[in-house]
Design a protein around this motif. Structure first.
Motif, PDB file in Angstrom:
ATOM      1  N   ILE A  56       0.780   4.316  -2.715  1.00 29.20           N
ATOM      2  CA  ILE A  56       0.645   5.734  -2.353  1.00 29.20           C
ATOM      3  C   ILE A  56       1.785   6.537  -2.971  1.00 29.20           C
ATOM      4  O   ILE A  56       1.577   7.630  -3.525  1.00 29.20           O
ATOM      5  CB  ILE A  56       0.674   5.900  -0.813  1.00 29.20           C
ATOM      6  CG1 ILE A  56      -0.559   5.229  -0.177  1.00 29.20           C
ATOM      7  CG2 ILE A  56       0.789   7.369  -0.422  1.00 29.20           C
ATOM      8  CD1 ILE A  56      -1.832   5.983  -0.300  1.00 29.20           C
ATOM      9  N   ASN A  57       2.969   5.986  -2.892  1.00 27.82           N
ATOM     10  CA  ASN A  57       4.135   6.659  -3.446  1.00 27.82           C
ATOM     11  C   ASN A  57       4.010   6.814  -4.961  1.00 27.82           C
ATOM     12  O   ASN A  57       4.212   7.901  -5.521  1.00 27.82           O
ATOM     13  CB  ASN A  57       5.390   5.865  -3.078  1.00 27.82           C
ATOM     14  CG  ASN A  57       6.653   6.502  -3.614  1.00 27.82           C
ATOM     15  OD1 ASN A  57       7.303   5.974  -4.496  1.00 27.82           O
ATOM     16  ND2 ASN A  57       7.007   7.654  -3.082  1.00 27.82           N
ATOM     17  N   ALA A  92       6.516  13.422  -3.668  1.00 33.14           N
ATOM     18  CA  ALA A  92       5.547  12.340  -3.485  1.00 33.14           C
ATOM     19  C   ALA A  92       5.473  11.925  -2.018  1.00 33.14           C
ATOM     20  O   ALA A  92       6.415  12.126  -1.246  1.00 33.14           O
ATOM     21  CB  ALA A  92       5.964  11.140  -4.335  1.00 33.14           C
ATOM     22  N   PHE A  93       4.338  11.318  -1.659  1.00 34.57           N
ATOM     23  CA  PHE A  93       4.251  10.696  -0.339  1.00 34.57           C
ATOM     24  C   PHE A  93       5.139   9.457  -0.345  1.00 34.57           C
ATOM     25  O   PHE A  93       5.079   8.643  -1.273  1.00 34.57           O
ATOM     26  CB  PHE A  93       2.817  10.293  -0.027  1.00 34.57           C
ATOM     27  CG  PHE A  93       1.924  11.465   0.304  1.00 34.57           C
ATOM     28  CD1 PHE A  93       1.885  11.972   1.595  1.00 34.57           C
ATOM     29  CD2 PHE A  93       1.134  12.051  -0.666  1.00 34.57           C
ATOM     30  CE1 PHE A  93       1.065  13.055   1.906  1.00 34.57           C
ATOM     31  CE2 PHE A  93       0.325  13.136  -0.368  1.00 34.57           C
ATOM     32  CZ  PHE A  93       0.288  13.632   0.928  1.00 34.57           C
ATOM     33  N   THR A  94       5.919   9.316   0.708  1.00 34.39           N
ATOM     34  CA  THR A  94       6.838   8.167   0.739  1.00 34.39           C
ATOM     35  C   THR A  94       6.114   6.873   1.059  1.00 34.39           C
ATOM     36  O   THR A  94       6.483   5.815   0.564  1.00 34.39           O
ATOM     37  CB  THR A  94       7.946   8.382   1.783  1.00 34.39           C
ATOM     38  OG1 THR A  94       7.325   8.684   3.037  1.00 34.39           O
ATOM     39  CG2 THR A  94       8.867   9.501   1.361  1.00 34.39           C
ATOM     40  N   ASP A  95       5.085   6.956   1.888  1.00 35.19           N
ATOM     41  CA  ASP A  95       4.419   5.725   2.298  1.00 35.19           C
ATOM     42  C   ASP A  95       3.023   6.027   2.849  1.00 35.19           C
ATOM     43  O   ASP A  95       2.595   7.184   2.913  1.00 35.19           O
ATOM     44  CB  ASP A  95       5.251   4.966   3.335  1.00 35.19           C
ATOM     45  CG  ASP A  95       5.610   5.827   4.537  1.00 35.19           C
ATOM     46  OD1 ASP A  95       4.896   6.811   4.791  1.00 35.19           O
ATOM     47  OD2 ASP A  95       6.606   5.512   5.196  1.00 35.19           O
ATOM     48  N   PHE A  96       2.343   4.983   3.239  1.00 34.44           N
ATOM     49  CA  PHE A  96       0.987   5.112   3.764  1.00 34.44           C
ATOM     50  C   PHE A  96       0.946   5.981   5.020  1.00 34.44           C
ATOM     51  O   PHE A  96       0.019   6.777   5.208  1.00 34.44           O
ATOM     52  CB  PHE A  96       0.411   3.728   4.051  1.00 34.44           C
ATOM     53  CG  PHE A  96      -0.944   3.756   4.693  1.00 34.44           C
ATOM     54  CD1 PHE A  96      -2.036   4.292   4.020  1.00 34.44           C
ATOM     55  CD2 PHE A  96      -1.135   3.269   5.973  1.00 34.44           C
ATOM     56  CE1 PHE A  96      -3.294   4.324   4.609  1.00 34.44           C
ATOM     57  CE2 PHE A  96      -2.384   3.300   6.575  1.00 34.44           C
ATOM     58  CZ  PHE A  96      -3.467   3.822   5.886  1.00 34.44           C
ATOM     59  N   TYR A 110       0.921   9.582   4.118  1.00 34.25           N
ATOM     60  CA  TYR A 110      -0.390   9.923   3.550  1.00 34.25           C
ATOM     61  C   TYR A 110      -1.430  10.102   4.667  1.00 34.25           C
ATOM     62  O   TYR A 110      -2.189  11.066   4.691  1.00 34.25           O
ATOM     63  CB  TYR A 110      -0.796   8.811   2.587  1.00 34.25           C
ATOM     64  CG  TYR A 110      -2.199   8.919   2.040  1.00 34.25           C
ATOM     65  CD1 TYR A 110      -2.520   9.872   1.078  1.00 34.25           C
ATOM     66  CD2 TYR A 110      -3.200   8.064   2.485  1.00 34.25           C
ATOM     67  CE1 TYR A 110      -3.809   9.961   0.577  1.00 34.25           C
ATOM     68  CE2 TYR A 110      -4.481   8.149   1.985  1.00 34.25           C
ATOM     69  CZ  TYR A 110      -4.780   9.090   1.031  1.00 34.25           C
ATOM     70  OH  TYR A 110      -6.051   9.178   0.533  1.00 34.25           O
ATOM     71  N   THR A 124       1.381   9.374  -6.193  1.00 43.16           N
ATOM     72  CA  THR A 124       1.712  10.790  -6.030  1.00 43.16           C
ATOM     73  C   THR A 124       2.982  11.149  -6.807  1.00 43.16           C
ATOM     74  O   THR A 124       3.599  12.168  -6.562  1.00 43.16           O
ATOM     75  CB  THR A 124       1.860  11.154  -4.540  1.00 43.16           C
ATOM     76  OG1 THR A 124       2.752  10.226  -3.898  1.00 43.16           O
ATOM     77  CG2 THR A 124       0.516  11.094  -3.849  1.00 43.16           C
ATOM     78  N   GLY A 125       3.345  10.275  -7.737  1.00 44.79           N
ATOM     79  CA  GLY A 125       4.431  10.589  -8.655  1.00 44.79           C
ATOM     80  C   GLY A 125       5.794  10.124  -8.216  1.00 44.79           C
ATOM     81  O   GLY A 125       6.794  10.385  -8.890  1.00 44.79           O
ATOM     82  N   GLY A 126       5.870   9.419  -7.070  1.00 43.33           N
ATOM     83  CA  GLY A 126       7.161   8.913  -6.634  1.00 43.33           C
ATOM     84  C   GLY A 126       7.574   7.697  -7.432  1.00 43.33           C
ATOM     85  O   GLY A 126       6.745   7.057  -8.096  1.00 43.33           O
ATOM     86  N   LEU A 184       0.839  -1.202   0.000  1.00 43.72           N
ATOM     87  CA  LEU A 184       0.000   0.000   0.000  1.00 43.72           C
ATOM     88  C   LEU A 184       0.874   1.252   0.000  1.00 43.72           C
ATOM     89  O   LEU A 184       0.580   2.231  -0.687  1.00 43.72           O
ATOM     90  CB  LEU A 184      -0.913  -0.028   1.226  1.00 43.72           C
ATOM     91  CG  LEU A 184      -2.009   1.026   1.288  1.00 43.72           C
ATOM     92  CD1 LEU A 184      -2.889   0.996   0.059  1.00 43.72           C
ATOM     93  CD2 LEU A 184      -2.845   0.821   2.552  1.00 43.72           C
ATOM     94  N   SER A 185       1.946   1.201   0.745  1.00 44.42           N
ATOM     95  CA  SER A 185       2.859   2.358   0.774  1.00 44.42           C
ATOM     96  C   SER A 185       3.457   2.599  -0.611  1.00 44.42           C
ATOM     97  O   SER A 185       3.607   3.744  -1.044  1.00 44.42           O
ATOM     98  CB  SER A 185       3.973   2.125   1.793  1.00 44.42           C
ATOM     99  OG  SER A 185       3.462   2.269   3.098  1.00 44.42           O
ATOM    100  N   SER A 186       3.791   1.520  -1.297  1.00 38.31           N
ATOM    101  CA  SER A 186       4.326   1.653  -2.642  1.00 38.31           C
ATOM    102  C   SER A 186       3.292   2.310  -3.566  1.00 38.31           C
ATOM    103  O   SER A 186       3.617   3.198  -4.358  1.00 38.31           O
ATOM    104  CB  SER A 186       4.714   0.273  -3.170  1.00 38.31           C
ATOM    105  OG  SER A 186       4.975   0.322  -4.545  1.00 38.31           O
TER     106      SER A 186
END
Lengths: 280, 264
Positions: free
Chosen positions: A11-12, B2-6, B9, A15-17, A7-9
């Motif tokens: 989100i990253n 960008a957000f790094t992780d959940f 966020y 948002t363009g990461g 999930l963290s991946s």
């Protein structure tokens, strides 16, 4: 190439990461073809391929061809960068008409077939040309007949000759022509023969008798990607692949994304929707 | 950035950087696109002369510039009267005062939009005062995203039931292969609708869709909640954010809500 690991991946990436290249592709379709109203048949599939909107309606196909994202009518998205894959995170639509929107990849299509010719009409021929270039195993691909111009009022049988996912030559038949099977923009799914789990190619089609009107129809090989049920006019039907089944679908490079509408009624639809994608 | 992780966020979400809004008025036609701008509270002036829009102009739901590292994270919505689908969009430019009876080309002359690269910028017709009961067609002449002027949209139905009511919004399909519009030159009706009314044209860039599934129920929606479509979209600092709505019933809509923003 890598799957979305967590999930963290996601989100990253969203948002363009990590070069996630997030894209929100909005689309709308009206029940009009080049400014002329068309309406679905209740409870039957209706093609939105050539309907006005954003993206523009596709042209009526001629000889068999493999459409891509660059083909007029395809939903516009950006192909993934080298070494990356495109993933569909969510998809949805709202409409004035109740029904189910089907997002699919249009793998092959043709047009210009006649509703009065009772000899065999070639689609890809005995040695398939052109061959499909995406989902080439055939498994999960479906075969549809799409009517571009009204055919005749006489119901008859259309036999479809195709190659299944095991390279076996098959035939299937549908009722073709007559009320509910003749209207412009009507799409008919061809039931596959027992044991066939998909389609690689379509050699030809043949009518048993004339429908009475030449019209214009063609064969489409499609790969359904997701179904978005709109239960009430104004309600958004959506699929969120992060929080719900099935798993996050991959969108093939050069995919020709388009929609069918499985309509509850005869109301000419006005649809507004969106696809969200990332690369990983 | 960008957000790094959940976790990052979630932190941004709970920071609750919100902009509140209110809605009160008729939402036009059920199941169809309606532009809520003129029934938001406070209500901005009805558009007249062509103007470019940004965060400083009346009607923007975002009241302050959050600079370039700013994401739209979600929304809270409580509708007292109807469920339906919201579309958050950036309104790039607008004009009004067009007539529902004139069959000559009516000059629009929208200023050239400058946010985004205008790919995906759509032409939206909004009805501000009821036009006539006679259904006809409407077509715009516009400049596409490559700078080609005098492109013609496909015609769509205008006037008559479901296409004449105040707040009704109608998107015009662009010419084949066009990916966006940067300006609109003229609008032309196929025939008179029978009533002058008042309508206008704007260029919009959709940002997100979200669904408020029942009336008298407050929904809290974000990227991970379902019923929310749109990536975690970066909002242009000068954006003029507005809402459109596809209601499930034609009724007087009252509701409140807020848009939630955050940065990584």
């Amino acid at each position: 190439m890598a799957a979305i690991s967590s999930l963290s991946s996601l989100i990253n990436l969203a948002t363009g990461g990590s070069a996630g290249a997030p894209e929100a592709d909005f689309w709308f379709k009206n029940g009009r073809v080049s400014g002329t109203n068309v309406s679905p048949v209740a409870g039957r599939w209706f093609t939105l391929w050539n309907c006005d909107g954003y993206p523009s309606g596709g042209a009526t196909p001629g000889a068999a061809a493999v459409p891509t994202v660059a083909t007029l009518g395809a939903l516009q998205f950006t192909n993934p960068a080298a070494g990356k894959e495109k993933w569909l995170i969510h998809s949805g639509a709202a409409s004035n008409a109740v029904g189910t929107v089907i997002l699919y990849d249009r793998l092959l299509h043709n047009g210009g077939l006649s509703g009065t010719v009772t000899t065999a009409q070639t689609v890809q021929g005995t040695t398939p040309s052109p061959a499909i270039t995406r989902y080439t195993s055939g498994t999960g691909n479906v075969l549809l007949i799409e009517i571009y111009t009204l055919i005749g009022a006489t119901a008859t049988t259309l036999t479809v000759y195709y190659t299944d996912d095991t390279n076996t030559a098959r035939t299937s038949t549908i009722t073709f022509g007559g009320t509910s099977n003749r209207e412009a923009n009507r799409a008919q799914i061809v039931p596959l023969a027992a044991g066939a789990n998909g389609v690689k190619a379509c050699e030809k089609v043949q009518l048993t008798a004339t429908t009475g009107t030449v019209g214009n129809f063609g064969v489409t090989i499609a790969r359904p990607i997701c179904y978005m049920p709109i239960g009430v006019a104004g309600a958004m039907g959506w699929r969120d692949f992060t929080t719900g089944l099935p798993t996050i679908p991959k969108i093939e490079t050069d995919a020709c994304l388009s929609f069918y509408f499985f309509s509850n009624g005869t109301t000419s639809p006005e649809l507004f929707g969106m696809l969200g994608m990332v690369e990983a | 950035m960008a957000f790094t992780d959940f976790a990052a966020y979630k932190t941004a979400l709970v920071d609750q950087d919100e902009e509140a809004f209110g809605i009160s008025g008729s939402a036009g036609v059920n199941g169809r696109l309606n532009d809520l701008r003129q029934i938001m509270t406070p209500t901005p002036p009805t558009p007249t002369a062509a103007e470019k829009l940004d965060i400083t102009k009346p009607g923007a739901l975002n009241s302050r510039d959050r600079a370039s590292d700013n994401f739209f994270l979600g929304a809270r919505v409580g509708m007292a009267s109807t469920a339906g689908t919201f579309i958050l969009y950036d309104r790039l430019c607008q004009m009004g005062g067009l007539s529902g009876t004139s069959t000559a080309a009516q000059t629009v002359a929208l200023p050239t939009a400058t946010r985004y690269d205008e790919k995906g910028a759509l032409i939206m017709v909004t009805i501000y005062a009821l036009v006539g009961t006679t259904a006809t067609t409407i077509q715009a002449s516009y400049t596409d995203s490559t700078g080609t002027p005098n492109q013609k949209t496909k015609t769509v139905i205008f006037g008559g039931t479901n296409n004449r009511e105040a707040t009704r919004a109608i998107l015009l399909p662009l010419a084949d292969d066009d990916l966006g519009a940067i300006s609109v030159e003229t609008i032309q009706l196929g025939a008179s609708t029978g009533t002058v009314g008042d309508f206008g044209v704007s260029l919009i860039k959709p940002i997100a869709m979200f669904y408020s599934g029942s009336s008298n129920h407050k929904c809290e929606l974000d990227f991970l909640s379902g019923a929310f479509l749109g990536m975690i979209e970066k909002v242009e600092p000068s954006a003029h954010l507005c809402l459109a709505f596809i209601p499930q019933t034609s009724t007087v809509v009252t509701g409140t809500g807020s848009l939630i923003f955050g940065s990584a």
